[in-house]
Design a protein around this motif. Structure first.
Motif, PDB file in Angstrom:
ATOM      1  N   GLN B 115      48.274  23.077  15.584  1.00 16.13           N
ATOM      2  CA  GLN B 115      47.291  23.012  14.494  1.00 16.13           C
ATOM      3  C   GLN B 115      47.860  23.745  13.287  1.00 16.13           C
ATOM      4  OE1 GLN B 115      44.167  21.590  14.326  1.00 16.13           O
ATOM      5  NE2 GLN B 115      44.713  20.604  16.241  1.00 16.13           N
ATOM      6  N   VAL B 116      47.831  23.092  12.142  1.00 13.58           N
ATOM      7  CA  VAL B 116      48.333  23.744  10.924  1.00 13.58           C
ATOM      8  C   VAL B 116      47.310  23.604   9.792  1.00 13.58           C
ATOM      9  CG1 VAL B 116      50.774  23.392  11.511  1.00 13.58           C
ATOM     10  CG2 VAL B 116      49.581  21.660  10.167  1.00 13.58           C
ATOM     11  N   SER B 117      47.328  24.573   8.883  1.00 16.60           N
ATOM     12  CA  SER B 117      46.447  24.506   7.712  1.00 16.60           C
ATOM     13  C   SER B 117      46.832  25.582   6.702  1.00 16.60           C
ATOM     14  CB  SER B 117      44.991  24.720   8.129  1.00 16.60           C
ATOM     15  OG  SER B 117      44.150  24.680   6.996  1.00 16.60           O
ATOM     16  N   ASP B 118      46.672  25.247   5.426  1.00 17.39           N
ATOM     17  CA  ASP B 118      46.853  26.280   4.395  1.00 17.39           C
ATOM     18  C   ASP B 118      45.482  26.805   3.955  1.00 17.39           C
ATOM     19  OD1 ASP B 118      45.933  24.104   3.001  1.00 17.39           O
ATOM     20  OD2 ASP B 118      47.740  23.814   1.810  1.00 17.39           O
ATOM     21  N   LEU B 119      44.429  26.318   4.623  1.00 17.50           N
ATOM     22  CA  LEU B 119      43.042  26.753   4.374  1.00 17.50           C
ATOM     23  C   LEU B 119      42.640  26.582   2.913  1.00 17.50           C
ATOM     24  CD1 LEU B 119      43.200  29.932   6.624  1.00 17.50           C
ATOM     25  CD2 LEU B 119      42.115  27.768   7.218  1.00 17.50           C
ATOM     26  N   LYS B 120      43.106  25.478   2.322  1.00 15.83           N
ATOM     27  CA  LYS B 120      42.790  25.232   0.905  1.00 15.83           C
ATOM     28  C   LYS B 120      41.805  24.091   0.708  1.00 15.83           C
ATOM     29  CE  LYS B 120      46.992  27.154  -1.082  1.00 15.83           C
ATOM     30  NZ  LYS B 120      48.292  26.830  -1.663  1.00 15.83           N
ATOM     31  N   PHE B 121      41.161  23.662   1.800  1.00 11.45           N
ATOM     32  CA  PHE B 121      40.132  22.624   1.663  1.00 11.45           C
ATOM     33  C   PHE B 121      40.763  21.388   1.019  1.00 11.45           C
ATOM     34  CE2 PHE B 121      35.937  21.404  -0.492  1.00 11.45           C
ATOM     35  CZ  PHE B 121      35.333  20.959   0.657  1.00 11.45           C
ATOM     36  N   TRP B 122      40.063  20.703   0.133  1.00  7.72           N
ATOM     37  CA  TRP B 122      40.600  19.506  -0.516  1.00  7.72           C
ATOM     38  C   TRP B 122      41.718  19.830  -1.501  1.00  7.72           C
ATOM     39  CZ3 TRP B 122      40.389  14.909   1.280  1.00  7.72           C
ATOM     40  CH2 TRP B 122      39.261  14.435   1.957  1.00  7.72           C
ATOM     41  N   ARG B 123      41.877  21.127  -1.806  1.00  7.09           N
ATOM     42  CA  ARG B 123      42.907  21.497  -2.776  1.00  7.09           C
ATOM     43  C   ARG B 123      44.273  21.627  -2.122  1.00  7.09           C
ATOM     44  NH1 ARG B 123      38.533  24.544  -3.089  1.00  7.09           N
ATOM     45  NH2 ARG B 123      37.129  24.273  -4.871  1.00  7.09           N
ATOM     46  N   SER B 124      44.328  21.406  -0.828  1.00  2.63           N
ATOM     47  CA  SER B 124      45.619  21.482  -0.133  1.00  2.63           C
ATOM     48  C   SER B 124      46.549  20.402  -0.681  1.00  2.63           C
ATOM     49  CB  SER B 124      45.420  21.258   1.362  1.00  2.63           C
ATOM     50  OG  SER B 124      46.668  21.167   1.992  1.00  2.63           O
ATOM     51  N   PRO B 125      47.789  20.778  -1.030  1.00  3.91           N
ATOM     52  CA  PRO B 125      48.723  19.761  -1.560  1.00  3.91           C
ATOM     53  C   PRO B 125      48.953  18.606  -0.593  1.00  3.91           C
ATOM     54  CG  PRO B 125      49.624  21.991  -1.836  1.00  3.91           C
ATOM     55  CD  PRO B 125      48.384  22.131  -1.012  1.00  3.91           C
ATOM     56  N   VAL B 126      48.772  18.877   0.700  1.00  3.77           N
ATOM     57  CA  VAL B 126      49.012  17.822   1.685  1.00  3.77           C
ATOM     58  C   VAL B 126      48.015  16.659   1.521  1.00  3.77           C
ATOM     59  CG1 VAL B 126      47.596  18.626   3.642  1.00  3.77           C
ATOM     60  CG2 VAL B 126      49.785  17.581   4.080  1.00  3.77           C
ATOM     61  N   ALA B 127      46.800  16.985   1.067  1.00  4.43           N
ATOM     62  CA  ALA B 127      45.786  15.940   0.849  1.00  4.43           C
ATOM     63  C   ALA B 127      46.251  14.992  -0.255  1.00  4.43           C
ATOM     64  CB  ALA B 127      44.448  16.572   0.484  1.00  4.43           C
ATOM     65  N   LYS B 128      46.898  15.576  -1.263  1.00 10.94           N
ATOM     66  CA  LYS B 128      47.399  14.773  -2.382  1.00 10.94           C
ATOM     67  C   LYS B 128      48.638  13.973  -1.937  1.00 10.94           C
ATOM     68  CE  LYS B 128      48.160  15.208  -7.275  1.00 10.94           C
ATOM     69  NZ  LYS B 128      48.629  16.053  -8.362  1.00 10.94           N
ATOM     70  N   ASP B 129      49.535  14.658  -1.222  1.00 14.95           N
ATOM     71  CA  ASP B 129      50.769  13.994  -0.768  1.00 14.95           C
ATOM     72  C   ASP B 129      50.485  12.748   0.054  1.00 14.95           C
ATOM     73  OD1 ASP B 129      52.141  16.026  -1.952  1.00 14.95           O
ATOM     74  OD2 ASP B 129      52.660  17.081  -0.102  1.00 14.95           O
ATOM     75  N   TYR B 130      49.428  12.836   0.872  1.00 20.97           N
ATOM     76  CA  TYR B 130      49.098  11.709   1.750  1.00 20.97           C
ATOM     77  C   TYR B 130      47.990  10.837   1.159  1.00 20.97           C
ATOM     78  CZ  TYR B 130      52.232  13.040   5.487  1.00 20.97           C
ATOM     79  OH  TYR B 130      53.375  13.296   6.225  1.00 20.97           O
ATOM     80  N   GLY B 131      47.553  11.139  -0.061  1.00 23.75           N
ATOM     81  CA  GLY B 131      46.539  10.316  -0.723  1.00 23.75           C
ATOM     82  C   GLY B 131      45.249  10.219   0.066  1.00 23.75           C
ATOM     83  N   ILE B 132      44.850  11.343   0.682  1.00 23.35           N
ATOM     84  CA  ILE B 132      43.650  11.292   1.528  1.00 23.35           C
ATOM     85  C   ILE B 132      42.394  11.310   0.657  1.00 23.35           C
ATOM     86  CG2 ILE B 132      42.440  12.372   3.472  1.00 23.35           C
ATOM     87  CD1 ILE B 132      45.130  13.833   4.044  1.00 23.35           C
ATOM     88  N   GLU B 133      41.547  10.337   0.894  1.00 21.30           N
ATOM     89  CA  GLU B 133      40.294  10.230   0.142  1.00 21.30           C
ATOM     90  C   GLU B 133      39.103  10.666   0.961  1.00 21.30           C
ATOM     91  OE1 GLU B 133      39.628   9.324  -3.101  1.00 21.30           O
ATOM     92  OE2 GLU B 133      41.785   9.591  -3.326  1.00 21.30           O
ATOM     93  N   GLU B 134      39.216  10.525   2.258  1.00 19.45           N
ATOM     94  CA  GLU B 134      38.123  10.947   3.136  1.00 19.45           C
ATOM     95  C   GLU B 134      38.654  11.191   4.536  1.00 19.45           C
ATOM     96  OE1 GLU B 134      35.098   7.865   3.529  1.00 19.45           O
ATOM     97  OE2 GLU B 134      36.595   6.365   3.069  1.00 19.45           O
ATOM     98  N   LEU B 135      37.905  11.979   5.271  1.00 17.78           N
ATOM     99  CA  LEU B 135      38.270  12.285   6.661  1.00 17.78           C
ATOM    100  C   LEU B 135      37.285  11.579   7.588  1.00 17.78           C
ATOM    101  CD1 LEU B 135      38.970  16.120   6.451  1.00 17.78           C
ATOM    102  CD2 LEU B 135      40.641  14.283   6.434  1.00 17.78           C
ATOM    103  N   PRO B 136      37.660  11.271   8.828  1.00 19.49           N
ATOM    104  CA  PRO B 136      38.973  11.475   9.433  1.00 19.49           C
ATOM    105  C   PRO B 136      40.030  10.513   8.886  1.00 19.49           C
ATOM    106  CG  PRO B 136      37.471  10.405  10.993  1.00 19.49           C
ATOM    107  CD  PRO B 136      36.695  10.681   9.762  1.00 19.49           C
ATOM    108  N   PHE B 137      41.277  10.967   8.970  1.00 18.12           N
ATOM    109  CA  PHE B 137      42.407  10.181   8.477  1.00 18.12           C
ATOM    110  C   PHE B 137      43.594  10.518   9.359  1.00 18.12           C
ATOM    111  CE2 PHE B 137      46.119   9.616   5.689  1.00 18.12           C
ATOM    112  CZ  PHE B 137      45.882   8.364   5.172  1.00 18.12           C
ATOM    113  N   ASN B 138      44.366   9.524   9.708  1.00 17.74           N
ATOM    114  CA  ASN B 138      45.569   9.844  10.481  1.00 17.74           C
ATOM    115  C   ASN B 138      46.715   8.917  10.140  1.00 17.74           C
ATOM    116  OD1 ASN B 138      45.530   7.485  12.137  1.00 17.74           O
ATOM    117  ND2 ASN B 138      43.993   8.423  13.460  1.00 17.74           N
ATOM    118  N   VAL B 139      47.912   9.380  10.505  1.00 19.28           N
ATOM    119  CA  VAL B 139      49.130   8.624  10.238  1.00 19.28           C
ATOM    120  C   VAL B 139      49.993   8.726  11.495  1.00 19.28           C
ATOM    121  CG1 VAL B 139      51.225   8.552   8.820  1.00 19.28           C
ATOM    122  CG2 VAL B 139      49.051   9.096   7.753  1.00 19.28           C
TER     123      VAL B 139
END
Lengths: 155, 186
Positions: B115-139
């Motif tokens: 389990q990993v997280s930067d605890l930045k909620f939607w502001r996590s850069p990973v959300a932007k990198d993967y273009g996540i618009e809503e959860l759940p989401f997987n790749v």
């Protein structure tokens, strides 16, 4: 229930289409009674404008979901969790019942959200006459953050 | 009449799918993920090159995501031999913001993959990198870090993993049965 037999559906393709459209638009799901009325919903844009114009002096904005993103809002935590639900109730005890209280969650669309219903029922149950719910169709990211509306971060 | 009906239905679903599309594309290399694990040590997605990896983006505040975790657990148990052989792994990327809530939920659900997280909620850069618009989401990414599937769930996801791993052996329990069993014990 006989009208919903497979035979009827196959016989009347238009009936099937209408049924599909109803499900797609969420009309069927929305027919369940919600604790709020249409006029108690407030659009994100309208609230954002009020915040920008600093017209929120007599409004209390409470986050009952994952994060108090909206500028000036107070974090109550997800209301479906007992400790946060208790926090919400205790916080509201000392608030004037005439104050306009806007709650929001934004974890997900309304039909999947476990927080807004218990929170809104608490508001009305406690006698708040101007209880409002922020109308977030998708989530706080798409309907607030991505629109660059005012946040607690960019104060 | 039937042809018109089929066209209308196809159009309806096409519009919905298009509205949910992300900038990610199957066939492209998965953006690198470098995030802290729960114990603070750093994790890099590239370190799993050579394995089939399911990246599950979730959060404790996302009810459908939490609901899906027992299914993923059953999947992880089903493919435990492949995990052991270094052929398959699941990574949970959380968009939580509160570490104690995150930890509590992971413990409660007995999630045993990284389990990993930067605890930045939607502001996590990973959300932007993967273009996540809503959860759940997987790749799902292959052994060369190439994206092979986006946002597959339940049986569809299980079948693809099974196919990719070439795992032909019969499984004692289906995911659904295992999930039901797990929830009974909760």
């Amino acid at each position: 229930m006989r009208i919903f037999t497979e035979r009827t559906i196959m016989k009347y393709p238009v009936f099937l289409l209408v049924l599909l459209l109803l499900f797609k638009s969420g009309l069927v799901a929305q027919s369940a009674k919600e604790p709020w009325k249409e006029q108690q919903l407030i659009a994100p844009r309208a609230l954002a404008e009020q915040i920008d114009k600093k017209q929120t002096g007599n409004i209390l904005i409470l986050s009952v979901g994952p994060d108090a993103v909206i500028r000036g809002s107070v974090d109550m935590g997800p209301a479906h969790e007992p400790e946060h639900f208790a926090k919400l109730k205790s916080y509201l005890k000392n608030v004037s019942r005439n104050k306009e209280v806007i709650i929001y969650c934004g974890c997900c669309p309304f039909d999947k959200c476990p927080n807004i219903r218990p929170a809104f029922k608490t508001l009305t149950g406690m006698g708040f006459k101007k209880a409002r719910l922020l109308n977030i169709p998708k989530n706080i990211k798409a309907d607030w953050l991505d629109k660059d509306y005012p946040t607690n971060d960019n104060e | 009449m039937n042809r018109i009906l089929c066209t209308l239905i196809s159009l309806l679903f096409a519009v919905t799918t298009a509205a949910q599309s992300t900038p990610l594309k199957t066939g492209s290399i998965a953006p690198e993920i470098t995030l802290p694990r729960m114990d603070g040590s750093m994790f890099a997605l590239s370190s799993l090159k050579g394995r089939l990896v399911l990246i599950d983006f979730w959060a404790t505040w996302c009810a459908p995501c939490v609901k899906e975790q027992p299914q993923l657990k059953a999947l992880y148990e089903k493919f435990a031999p492949e995990v052991k052989e270094g052929k398959f792994e699941i990574i949970g990327v959380s968009l939580d913001k509160d570490k104690s809530t995150w930890k509590k939920t992971v413990d409660r659900l007995k999630i045993n993959w990284v389990q990993v997280s930067d605890l930045k909620f939607w502001r996590s850069p990973v959300a932007k990198d993967y273009g996540i618009e809503e959860l759940p989401f997987n790749v799902l990414v292959d052994e060369q870090n190439k994206i092979i599937a986006i946002n597959l769930h339940e049986k569809e996801l299980e079948n693809l993993i099974q196919r990719r791993l070439g795992a032909t052996r019969e499984q004692p329990r289906s995911i659904k049965a295992a999930t039901l069993n797990n929830s009974k014990h909760e």
